[in-house]
Design an enzyme around this catalytic site. Structure first.
Site, PDB file in Angstrom:
ATOM      1  N   GLY A 192       7.973  -1.066  12.095  1.00  0.00           N
ATOM      2  CA  GLY A 192       7.250   0.197  12.257  1.00  0.00           C
ATOM      3  C   GLY A 192       8.147   1.329  12.686  1.00  0.00           C
ATOM      4  O   GLY A 192       8.032   2.458  12.199  1.00  0.00           O
TER       5      GLY A 192
ATOM      6  N   LYS B 286       0.791  -1.227   0.000  1.00  0.00           N
ATOM      7  CA  LYS B 286       0.000   0.000   0.000  1.00  0.00           C
ATOM      8  C   LYS B 286       0.826   1.282   0.000  1.00  0.00           C
ATOM      9  O   LYS B 286       1.765   1.420   0.759  1.00  0.00           O
ATOM     10  CB  LYS B 286      -0.910   0.010   1.243  1.00  0.00           C
ATOM     11  CG  LYS B 286      -1.932  -1.126   1.270  1.00  0.00           C
ATOM     12  CD  LYS B 286      -2.732  -1.059   2.561  1.00  0.00           C
ATOM     13  CE  LYS B 286      -3.799  -2.141   2.576  1.00  0.00           C
ATOM     14  NZ  LYS B 286      -4.557  -2.133   3.840  1.00  0.00           N
TER      15      LYS B 286
ATOM     16  N   GLY C 197      10.812  -5.444   8.847  1.00  0.00           N
ATOM     17  CA  GLY C 197       9.611  -6.004   8.234  1.00  0.00           C
ATOM     18  C   GLY C 197       9.872  -7.117   7.240  1.00  0.00           C
ATOM     19  O   GLY C 197      10.804  -7.914   7.380  1.00  0.00           O
TER      20      GLY C 197
END
Length: 399
Positions: A379, A205, A356
């Site tokens: 994050g 995204k 990640g």
């Protein structure tokens, strides 16, 4: 402002509270990936070898209801830590109270204890996650010094990082070696990179990476974009995207980012397509200008891998965050593998993976040793790349 490191503290004879990131994946009570435990060993060993007493603590997943207590029990991690250290680790099945206080008082120099999952405190009003003032003060009262080595939670103001730091006393908080490395590499890449700086961003995204893209448009010399978010950019350029994942509400934003970029953003030129989200269905490679209506793109193609590799030539700093395709499926992992190889084979460059999925990909592909730094915080590293101030870093004492 330079932050204090554990080596700046006199740990001998001191009770050293140490926030580590032992939020490791577990299945049936067994640890399936111990990288985060191994990464914390240098800081723990430094304090123990220099006569300090270590009180280690970490969260493990989220605790929302009583049923979570059993599966989020961190005791198996304490047992594995003891094996890796080659010395006993006293485990206290509590986050506060008389048993914990006595165990801390009885610690001898060079000994370590670990207490229960900090998130157990979230069962009653999210005391850990909401940085309850009383809890931070209580935990701070257990030690003389505080070492924060948990970059994975640095983007959150919790009782176990910011709360303790606020109560432990002026100048008594330092970064562990792992946190120091994150500050040096990711902070350095954003604030004072050796140029050219090339950023490679992937993932599903655009919305997850808006802040990063906007910050890097100012900081980076080039931004290479792959992953499913490329299709939102293609839609913004008026291309047909077929059944590919597109964030319709972010198309205008993608258009404005391309306009701001002045050519800095480089998009894929081919993609691996398939009629369904499956590793078994027939797939093929097409130009991004020729995606059929009934097919979806699931990876960047070989021409894009070559294009990105060419764009990386001469780069002095490279930051990579996010896979190029659905790398969990072997037919759509080639783009991620190819880009990973291209970065890994660069000479005289500082190469950083921002945690990640891209970190998982590099490690699983055997490239971990080829990178200058692989972040332990997904994050946190993203927010650092956005240029945000991280509460866990800000709360560490300045030199």
């Amino acid at each position: 402002m330079a932050k204090k490191i554990v080596t700046d503290l006199n740990v001998a004879g001191k009770k050293v509270l140490m926030r580590v990131d032992f939020n490791v994946p577990m299945k049936d009570g067994k640890i399936t990936d111990e990288n985060r435990i191994v990464a914390a060993l240098p800081t723990i060993k430094y304090v123990l070898e220099n006569g300090g007493k270590v009180i280690a603590f970490s969260h493990l997943g989220k605790v929302k209801e009583a049923a979570d207590l059993e599966k989020r029990n961190i005791e198996p991690v304490a047992k594995r830590l003891a094996e890796l250290l080659g010395q006993p680790v006293t485990f206290i099945n509590a986050t506060r109270g008389e048993e914990l206080e006595k165990a801390v008082a009885n610690l001898k120099d060079g000994e370590i204890l670990m207490f229960q999952n900090t998130r157990f405190e979230d069962l009653d009003g999210k005391k850990e996650s909401k940085n309850d003032p009383e809890l931070g003060k209580y935990w701070a009262s257990l030690g003389d010094l505080f070492v924060n080595d948990a970059f994975g939670t640095a983007h959150r103001a919790h009782a176990s990082n910011v709360g303790i730091a606020a109560n432990i006393g002026e100048g008594n908080t330092a970064a562990g070696f792992l946190m120091e490395k994150e500050i040096k590499f990711i902070g350095g890449a954003v604030d004072a990179p050796e140029r050219p700086l090339v950023a490679i961003l992937g993932g599903a995204k655009v919305s997850d990476k808006i802040g990063v893209i906007e910050n890097l448009l100012v900081k980076a010399d080039k931004i290479l974009i792959g992953g499913a978010m490329m299709f939102t950019f293609f839609k913004a350029l008026g291309k047909n995207t077929g059944k590919s994942l597109v964030e319709e509400d972010k198309v205008e934003l993608a258009k404005s980012l391309l306009e701001k970029a002045n050519g800095k953003i480089i998009l894929p030129i081919d993609t691996v397509i398939c009629k369904e989200f499956s590793n078994d269905a027939p797939h093929s490679v097409v130009s991004v200008d020729a995606i059929p209506d009934d097919e979806m793109g699931l990876d960047v193609g070989p021409a894009t891998v070559k294009l990105f590799a060419d764009q990386l030539v001469g780069a002095k700093t490279v930051v990579w965050n996010g896979p190029m395709g659905v790398f969990e499926m072997s037919n759509y992992a080639k783009g991620t593998i190819g880009v990973c190889e291209a970065i890994a084979n660069l000479e005289n460059a500082t190469t950083i993976i921002g945690g990640g999925d891209s970190a998982a990909a590099a490690i699983s592909l055997g490239f971990a040793d080829k990178f200058s730094h692989i972040s332990t915080g997904g994050g946190a590293s993203l927010e650092y790349l956005e240029g945000k101030k991280l509460p866990g870093v800000e709360s560490i004492s300045n030199k």
